[in-house]
Structures are given as C-alpha cells and as structure tokens.
Design a protein around this motif. Sequence first.
Motif, PDB file in Angstrom:
ATOM      1  N   ILE A  74       0.856  -1.181   0.000  1.00 42.03           N
ATOM      2  CA  ILE A  74       0.000   0.000   0.000  1.00 42.03           C
ATOM      3  C   ILE A  74       0.894   1.234   0.000  1.00 42.03           C
ATOM      4  O   ILE A  74       1.885   1.283   0.730  1.00 42.03           O
ATOM      5  CB  ILE A  74      -0.916   0.034   1.239  1.00 42.03           C
ATOM      6  N   GLY A  75       0.537   2.228  -0.805  1.00 41.52           N
ATOM      7  CA  GLY A  75       1.355   3.431  -0.817  1.00 41.52           C
ATOM      8  C   GLY A  75       0.750   4.536  -1.648  1.00 41.52           C
ATOM      9  O   GLY A  75      -0.339   4.412  -2.197  1.00 41.52           O
ATOM     10  N   VAL A  76       1.505   5.626  -1.746  1.00 41.25           N
ATOM     11  CA  VAL A  76       1.152   6.760  -2.589  1.00 41.25           C
ATOM     12  C   VAL A  76       2.190   6.811  -3.703  1.00 41.25           C
ATOM     13  O   VAL A  76       3.394   6.682  -3.457  1.00 41.25           O
ATOM     14  CB  VAL A  76       1.147   8.071  -1.785  1.00 41.25           C
ATOM     15  N   TRP A  77       1.731   6.985  -4.917  1.00 41.68           N
ATOM     16  CA  TRP A  77       2.591   6.989  -6.090  1.00 41.68           C
ATOM     17  C   TRP A  77       2.381   8.286  -6.845  1.00 41.68           C
ATOM     18  O   TRP A  77       1.245   8.765  -6.958  1.00 41.68           O
ATOM     19  CB  TRP A  77       2.215   5.795  -6.945  1.00 41.68           C
ATOM     20  N   GLU A  78       3.468   8.873  -7.342  1.00 39.77           N
ATOM     21  CA  GLU A  78       3.382  10.084  -8.150  1.00 39.77           C
ATOM     22  C   GLU A  78       4.179   9.894  -9.425  1.00 39.77           C
ATOM     23  O   GLU A  78       5.190   9.181  -9.431  1.00 39.77           O
ATOM     24  CB  GLU A  78       3.931  11.283  -7.381  1.00 39.77           C
ATOM     25  N   CYS A  79       3.706  10.555 -10.497  1.00 36.95           N
ATOM     26  CA  CYS A  79       4.384  10.432 -11.779  1.00 36.95           C
ATOM     27  C   CYS A  79       4.176  11.708 -12.592  1.00 36.95           C
ATOM     28  O   CYS A  79       3.082  12.267 -12.605  1.00 36.95           O
ATOM     29  CB  CYS A  79       3.830   9.232 -12.543  1.00 36.95           C
ATOM     30  N   THR A  80       5.228  12.138 -13.267  1.00 37.25           N
ATOM     31  CA  THR A  80       5.142  13.282 -14.163  1.00 37.25           C
ATOM     32  C   THR A  80       4.619  12.811 -15.525  1.00 37.25           C
ATOM     33  O   THR A  80       4.599  11.608 -15.805  1.00 37.25           O
ATOM     34  CB  THR A  80       6.523  13.940 -14.325  1.00 37.25           C
ATOM     35  N   PRO A  81       4.196  13.720 -16.381  1.00 30.61           N
ATOM     36  CA  PRO A  81       3.672  13.324 -17.691  1.00 30.61           C
ATOM     37  C   PRO A  81       4.645  12.446 -18.477  1.00 30.61           C
ATOM     38  O   PRO A  81       5.858  12.636 -18.431  1.00 30.61           O
ATOM     39  CB  PRO A  81       3.432  14.664 -18.392  1.00 30.61           C
ATOM     40  N   GLY A  82       4.073  11.472 -19.175  1.00 32.66           N
ATOM     41  CA  GLY A  82       4.850  10.534 -19.978  1.00 32.66           C
ATOM     42  C   GLY A  82       4.039   9.287 -20.243  1.00 32.66           C
ATOM     43  O   GLY A  82       2.844   9.214 -19.957  1.00 32.66           O
ATOM     44  N   ARG A  83       4.718   8.271 -20.766  1.00 29.98           N
ATOM     45  CA  ARG A  83       4.055   7.024 -21.136  1.00 29.98           C
ATOM     46  C   ARG A  83       4.921   5.850 -20.700  1.00 29.98           C
ATOM     47  O   ARG A  83       6.143   5.897 -20.830  1.00 29.98           O
ATOM     48  CB  ARG A  83       3.867   7.012 -22.646  1.00 29.98           C
ATOM     49  N   PHE A  84       4.273   4.787 -20.194  1.00 26.52           N
ATOM     50  CA  PHE A  84       5.012   3.588 -19.790  1.00 26.52           C
ATOM     51  C   PHE A  84       4.082   2.386 -19.800  1.00 26.52           C
ATOM     52  O   PHE A  84       2.866   2.519 -19.745  1.00 26.52           O
ATOM     53  CB  PHE A  84       5.642   3.758 -18.394  1.00 26.52           C
ATOM     54  N   THR A  85       4.662   1.187 -19.869  1.00 25.12           N
ATOM     55  CA  THR A  85       3.872  -0.040 -19.807  1.00 25.12           C
ATOM     56  C   THR A  85       3.833  -0.542 -18.364  1.00 25.12           C
ATOM     57  O   THR A  85       4.708  -0.226 -17.560  1.00 25.12           O
ATOM     58  CB  THR A  85       4.453  -1.139 -20.715  1.00 25.12           C
ATOM     59  N   ALA A  86       2.798  -1.311 -18.066  1.00 34.58           N
ATOM     60  CA  ALA A  86       2.633  -1.878 -16.724  1.00 34.58           C
ATOM     61  C   ALA A  86       2.218  -3.341 -16.856  1.00 34.58           C
ATOM     62  O   ALA A  86       1.522  -3.715 -17.802  1.00 34.58           O
ATOM     63  CB  ALA A  86       1.589  -1.099 -15.941  1.00 34.58           C
ATOM     64  N   ASP A  87       2.626  -4.137 -15.883  1.00 33.89           N
ATOM     65  CA  ASP A  87       2.363  -5.576 -15.897  1.00 33.89           C
ATOM     66  C   ASP A  87       1.834  -5.991 -14.531  1.00 33.89           C
ATOM     67  O   ASP A  87       2.541  -5.880 -13.531  1.00 33.89           O
ATOM     68  CB  ASP A  87       3.672  -6.298 -16.211  1.00 33.89           C
ATOM     69  N   ARG A  88       0.608  -6.455 -14.480  1.00 30.69           N
ATOM     70  CA  ARG A  88       0.006  -6.912 -13.229  1.00 30.69           C
ATOM     71  C   ARG A  88      -0.247  -8.417 -13.269  1.00 30.69           C
ATOM     72  O   ARG A  88      -1.237  -8.904 -12.750  1.00 30.69           O
ATOM     73  CB  ARG A  88      -1.316  -6.162 -12.956  1.00 30.69           C
ATOM     74  N   THR A  89       0.670  -9.176 -13.879  1.00 24.82           N
ATOM     75  CA  THR A  89       0.514 -10.629 -13.908  1.00 24.82           C
ATOM     76  C   THR A  89       0.823 -11.260 -12.555  1.00 24.82           C
ATOM     77  O   THR A  89       0.423 -12.389 -12.306  1.00 24.82           O
ATOM     78  CB  THR A  89       1.400 -11.270 -15.002  1.00 24.82           C
ATOM     79  N   GLY A  90       1.517 -10.522 -11.683  1.00 24.38           N
ATOM     80  CA  GLY A  90       1.852 -11.055 -10.364  1.00 24.38           C
ATOM     81  C   GLY A  90       0.925 -10.598  -9.252  1.00 24.38           C
ATOM     82  O   GLY A  90       1.022 -11.082  -8.126  1.00 24.38           O
ATOM     83  N   GLY A  91       0.030  -9.669  -9.542  1.00 26.08           N
ATOM     84  CA  GLY A  91      -0.864  -9.167  -8.500  1.00 26.08           C
ATOM     85  C   GLY A  91      -1.826  -8.129  -9.042  1.00 26.08           C
ATOM     86  O   GLY A  91      -1.520  -7.424  -9.995  1.00 26.08           O
ATOM     87  N   ALA A  92      -2.983  -8.059  -8.442  1.00 18.25           N
ATOM     88  CA  ALA A  92      -3.998  -7.073  -8.824  1.00 18.25           C
ATOM     89  C   ALA A  92      -3.691  -5.735  -8.161  1.00 18.25           C
ATOM     90  O   ALA A  92      -3.053  -5.683  -7.107  1.00 18.25           O
ATOM     91  CB  ALA A  92      -5.382  -7.557  -8.405  1.00 18.25           C
ATOM     92  N   GLU A  93      -4.158  -4.642  -8.778  1.00 18.92           N
ATOM     93  CA  GLU A  93      -3.931  -3.316  -8.225  1.00 18.92           C
ATOM     94  C   GLU A  93      -5.245  -2.541  -8.165  1.00 18.92           C
ATOM     95  O   GLU A  93      -6.031  -2.558  -9.095  1.00 18.92           O
ATOM     96  CB  GLU A  93      -2.925  -2.532  -9.067  1.00 18.92           C
ATOM     97  N   TYR A  94      -5.439  -1.859  -7.042  1.00 23.82           N
ATOM     98  CA  TYR A  94      -6.578  -0.970  -6.844  1.00 23.82           C
ATOM     99  C   TYR A  94      -6.002   0.425  -6.681  1.00 23.82           C
ATOM    100  O   TYR A  94      -5.125   0.632  -5.848  1.00 23.82           O
ATOM    101  CB  TYR A  94      -7.365  -1.364  -5.593  1.00 23.82           C
ATOM    102  N   CYS A  95      -6.480   1.382  -7.487  1.00 19.62           N
ATOM    103  CA  CYS A  95      -5.930   2.736  -7.490  1.00 19.62           C
ATOM    104  C   CYS A  95      -7.031   3.749  -7.218  1.00 19.62           C
ATOM    105  O   CYS A  95      -8.072   3.724  -7.882  1.00 19.62           O
ATOM    106  CB  CYS A  95      -5.346   3.087  -8.857  1.00 19.62           C
ATOM    107  N   HIS A  96      -6.805   4.653  -6.286  1.00 17.37           N
ATOM    108  CA  HIS A  96      -7.691   5.801  -6.089  1.00 17.37           C
ATOM    109  C   HIS A  96      -6.913   7.017  -6.555  1.00 17.37           C
ATOM    110  O   HIS A  96      -5.865   7.349  -5.988  1.00 17.37           O
ATOM    111  CB  HIS A  96      -8.110   5.939  -4.629  1.00 17.37           C
ATOM    112  N   ILE A  97      -7.408   7.682  -7.589  1.00 16.50           N
ATOM    113  CA  ILE A  97      -6.705   8.824  -8.166  1.00 16.50           C
ATOM    114  C   ILE A  97      -6.979  10.052  -7.316  1.00 16.50           C
ATOM    115  O   ILE A  97      -8.130  10.433  -7.102  1.00 16.50           O
ATOM    116  CB  ILE A  97      -7.134   9.060  -9.631  1.00 16.50           C
ATOM    117  N   ILE A  98      -5.912  10.665  -6.833  1.00 20.30           N
ATOM    118  CA  ILE A  98      -6.011  11.844  -5.978  1.00 20.30           C
ATOM    119  C   ILE A  98      -5.890  13.124  -6.803  1.00 20.30           C
ATOM    120  O   ILE A  98      -6.629  14.079  -6.586  1.00 20.30           O
ATOM    121  CB  ILE A  98      -4.924  11.802  -4.884  1.00 20.30           C
TER     122      ILE A  98
END
Length: 81
Positions: A7-31
């Motif tokens: 569990i945590g808070v994540w921040e990112c600047t504008p851009g593009r990237f790939t993501a892989d959730r084959t090892g676990g599900a993710e629940y995101c609340h956009i702040i």
Amino acid sequence: ADGLTNIGVWECTPGRFTADRTGGAEYCHIIAGRATVANADGSGSRDIGPGDLLVLPLGWTGEWTIHEHMRKLYVITAVPG
C-alpha cells in the motif's frame, strides 16, 4: 504484514510507460492528475482523473499515458507462491 500486500502513494510526471500486473492485482484511487490507461491488446482504454477508482485485475497488462502530474493511492495484492 502478510508479505503479499503493498500500500502506498505513487506520483508520476507526464509521460508514457507499460505496466504488468501478472503477479498481482492493483486498486488505485486517483487523488490528482489525469491519465489514460489502455489494455495491451488494444481492446479498450479509460481516461481517469481525481476521485476515480481504477481496478487492474490479476493478469492485466497495458500502458499508462500520464497527461498531468498524477498522484494516486494504491493497493497491490500479490499472488502467493
């Protein structure tokens, strides 16, 4: 702590990237910020912003395009083993 939940808070600047959730599900609340999240197979995309809840199920792969500096609260639940 079960070693499977992150569990945590994540921040990112504008851009593009790939993501892989084959090892676990993710629940995101956009702040804050705005992004588009698209499935790797091109079957769909979703625009997200403040207040949205996004669920990336176990096995999901795709791409994030961050349009505005993003801040989210996340919970990742991993698969045991």
